[in-house]
Design an enzyme around this catalytic site. Structure first.
Site, short mmCIF file in Angstrom:
data_model
loop_
_atom_site.label_atom_id
_atom_site.label_comp_id
_atom_site.label_asym_id
_atom_site.label_seq_id
_atom_site.Cartn_x
_atom_site.Cartn_y
_atom_site.Cartn_z
N GLU A 65 2.78 1.06 -7.67
CA GLU A 65 1.96 1.78 -6.70
C GLU A 65 2.03 3.29 -6.98
O GLU A 65 3.12 3.87 -7.00
CB GLU A 65 2.44 1.47 -5.28
CG GLU A 65 2.34 0.00 -4.94
CD GLU A 65 3.23 -0.41 -3.77
OE1 GLU A 65 3.79 0.49 -3.11
OE2 GLU A 65 3.37 -1.62 -3.52
N ASP B 238 13.28 1.09 -2.05
CA ASP B 238 14.17 -0.06 -2.06
C ASP B 238 13.81 -1.13 -1.05
O ASP B 238 13.83 -2.32 -1.35
CB ASP B 238 15.62 0.39 -1.84
CG ASP B 238 15.72 1.56 -0.88
OD1 ASP B 238 14.87 1.70 0.02
OD2 ASP B 238 16.66 2.37 -1.04
N GLY B 239 13.47 -0.74 0.18
CA GLY B 239 13.16 -1.72 1.21
C GLY B 239 11.89 -2.49 0.97
O GLY B 239 11.64 -3.52 1.62
N PHE B 240 11.07 -2.03 0.01
CA PHE B 240 9.82 -2.73 -0.30
C PHE B 240 10.00 -3.81 -1.35
O PHE B 240 9.03 -4.49 -1.72
CB PHE B 240 8.76 -1.74 -0.78
CG PHE B 240 8.41 -0.66 0.20
CD1 PHE B 240 8.74 -0.78 1.55
CD2 PHE B 240 7.75 0.48 -0.21
CE1 PHE B 240 8.42 0.22 2.45
CE2 PHE B 240 7.42 1.48 0.68
CZ PHE B 240 7.76 1.35 2.02
N GLU C 99 3.98 -5.85 -3.72
CA GLU C 99 5.12 -5.90 -4.63
C GLU C 99 5.27 -7.25 -5.33
O GLU C 99 5.65 -7.31 -6.50
CB GLU C 99 6.40 -5.54 -3.88
CG GLU C 99 6.53 -4.08 -3.52
CD GLU C 99 5.67 -3.66 -2.33
OE1 GLU C 99 5.48 -2.44 -2.14
OE2 GLU C 99 5.18 -4.56 -1.60
N PRO D 201 9.29 -8.23 -0.52
CA PRO D 201 8.13 -9.07 -0.80
C PRO D 201 8.10 -9.61 -2.23
O PRO D 201 7.46 -10.63 -2.49
CB PRO D 201 6.94 -8.13 -0.53
CG PRO D 201 7.45 -7.15 0.46
CD PRO D 201 8.88 -6.93 0.06
N LEU E 52 -1.01 -2.31 -3.17
CA LEU E 52 0.25 -2.29 -2.42
C LEU E 52 0.71 -3.74 -2.20
O LEU E 52 0.57 -4.31 -1.12
CB LEU E 52 0.07 -1.58 -1.08
CG LEU E 52 -0.50 -0.16 -1.14
CD1 LEU E 52 -0.55 0.46 0.25
CD2 LEU E 52 0.31 0.72 -2.07
N HIS F 74 12.87 2.59 3.92
CA HIS F 74 12.84 3.55 2.82
C HIS F 74 14.23 3.96 2.35
O HIS F 74 14.35 4.76 1.43
CB HIS F 74 12.06 4.80 3.22
CG HIS F 74 10.58 4.58 3.36
ND1 HIS F 74 10.06 3.81 4.37
CD2 HIS F 74 9.53 5.03 2.63
CE1 HIS F 74 8.74 3.80 4.26
NE2 HIS F 74 8.38 4.53 3.21
#
Length: 324
Positions: free
Chosen positions: A29, A84-86, A60, A89, A58, A129
Site C-alpha cells: 500500500e 504491524d497491526g495490519f 493485506e 488480515p 488496501l 499501529h
C-alpha cells in the site's frame, strides 16, 4: 562507509537488490507514488517503473497472496505491510500458505518472499499501529523471522532476506527508523541468522532485539556508573535463534535478562529462558529473567510509556538477578 538512517539504509538495500536482480519487485500500500508511509520505498518507482514497484489495494491478504503467486512464477517479491497491526488480515496467507509451501511440496518448491513489517511502539500512534506480533511468526515453522536495530543490520538483513530461498519476515523498529549509523554497503559483516554483541560486558547479559537494543544500551550505560558491566546481545534473528551466541554470552556473564516489547506471556523471552534452563542448568548464577510489555492490549498513545519497557525496568531486573 556511509552514515545513514535505518529508513535510508533499507531504501538503499532495496535499491541495490532490485538493481542486481530483475526478478526482485516491491508491492504494498502506497509503496509507489508516495514512497511508503515511512518513505522506505521512496524513489524506487521512478527508478524501476510500475511493473516492479506496485501500489496495491488496501488488502493485506491480497498483498501476501499476490506475492506468493509471483514467487511461484520465479520472481522475488518484497511485500510491505504498512503497520504491524495490519498484518493479521494476511495471517492466513502467511502461516497456511507461505510458511508451508516447501514442506507441502516435499522440498521441491521454495517461496523467496520477504514480508517487511514496521513494528513496536514509541511513536504515539493510533490503535492497530503499534504492536509486537513477532511471537506468532516465531511459532510458525517454515519462516525466517529477523529484526534489525541499526542501519548496518537494516541494510544487510534486508538484502540477505531477499537473496534467501525461503520466506522471511523482517520486523523493522518504526520508532528507530530515523536513528543514524555507519553502513558498509560493500559486504555484510555477519550471516543472516547470527546474533551480534553490541556491547561487551562481564557481569550480566541483556538479550534483546529491535527497538529494545537502544533501551538496553542506555541501561548498560547507567549500570556502568554504578560499577556493573553489562553485555548487550542483539539477537537479530528470532527464528532460528543463534543459540551458540546466546550460550556463549550467558557463559561469560552467568546472568541473563531477556528484554523485548512483546508481551511477557509466551513471548520470545520465554523460549530463550526455557532453552537456557535445559542447556545450561547449573552454569548460571541466577534464573533467566524477563522484562517485557504487560499482558494487555496495546494501550492508547498517552499511556504507552507505562506499557513499554524502559531502562529503569531493565535495571530493576538486573538488581533482582544480583539478589539471588
Amino acid at each position: 562507509m556511509s552514515r545513514l538512517t535505518i529508513a535510508k539504509a533499507l531504501n538503499r538495500g532495496l535499491h541495490a537488490a532490485m538493481a542486481d536482480d530483475p526478478r526482485v519487485l516491491v508491492l504494498g500500500e502506497d509503496v509507489g507514488t508516495l514512497g511508503g508511509v515511512f518513505r522506505i520505498t521512496e524513489g524506487l518507482l521512478d527508478e524501476f517503473g510500475a511493473e516492479r514497484v506496485i501500489d496495491t489495494p488496501l488488502a493485506e491478504s491480497g498483498i501476501v497472496g499476490t506475492a506468493i503467486g509471483l514467487a511461484l512464477h520465479g520472481l522475488r517479491p518484497v511485500a510491505e505491510i504498512q503497520f504491524d497491526g495490519f498484518v493479521f488480515p494476511a495471517f492466513d496467507q502467511i502461516v497456511n500458505q507461505l510458511a508451508r509451501y516447501r514442506s507441502r511440496t516435499h522440498g521441491r518448491q521454495s517461496l523467496p518472499v520477504v514480508v517487511r513489517i514496521p513494528f513496536g511502539g514509541g511513536i504515539g500512534a493510533a490503535e492497530h499501529h503499534s504492536e509486537s506480533p513477532e511471537s506468532y511468526f516465531v511459532h510458525t515453522p517454515g519462516l525466517h523471522v529477523l529484526t534489525c536495530a541499526s542501519p548496518q543490520d537494516a541494510h544487510w538483513l534486508l538484502r540477505q532476506a531477499i537473496a534467501c530461498p525461503d520466506p522471511v519476515i523482517l520486523f523493522e523498529p518504526k520508532a528507530r527508523y530515523y536513528a543514524k549509523g555507519e553502513v558498509d554497503e560493500s559486504a555484510p559483516d555477519l550471516p543472516m541468522a547470527s546474533a551480534r554483541v553490541v556491547r561487551p560486558g562481564r557481569d550480566a547479559t541483556l538479550l534483546t532485539y529491535g527497538p529494545m537494543v537502544r533501551t538496553c544500551l542506555d541501561a548498560a550505560q547507567s549500570a556502568a556508573r554504578e560499577g556493573r558491566d553489562l553485555e548487550v546481545l542483539d539477537l537479530r534473528a528470532l527464528a532460528p535463534l543463534d543459540m551458540a551466541a546466546i550460550r556463549a554470552s550467558a557463559g561469560r556473564t552467568r546472568r541473563v535478562i531477556v528484554v523485548h516489547e512483546a508481551r511477557r506471556t509466551l513471548g520470545p523471552g520465554a523460549e530463550i529462558a526455557a532453552r537456557l534452563d535445559e542447556e545450561m542448568w547449573g552454569a548460571l548464577d541466577a534464573p533467566v529473567l524477563r522484562v517485557a510489555s504487560w499482558d494487555t492490549h496495546y494501550p492508547p498513545a498517552r499511556v504507552e510509556r507505562d506499557y513499554l519497557p524502559d531502562a529503569e525496568r531493565v535495571l530493576d531486573a538486573v538488581d533482582k538477578s544480583f539478589a539471588y
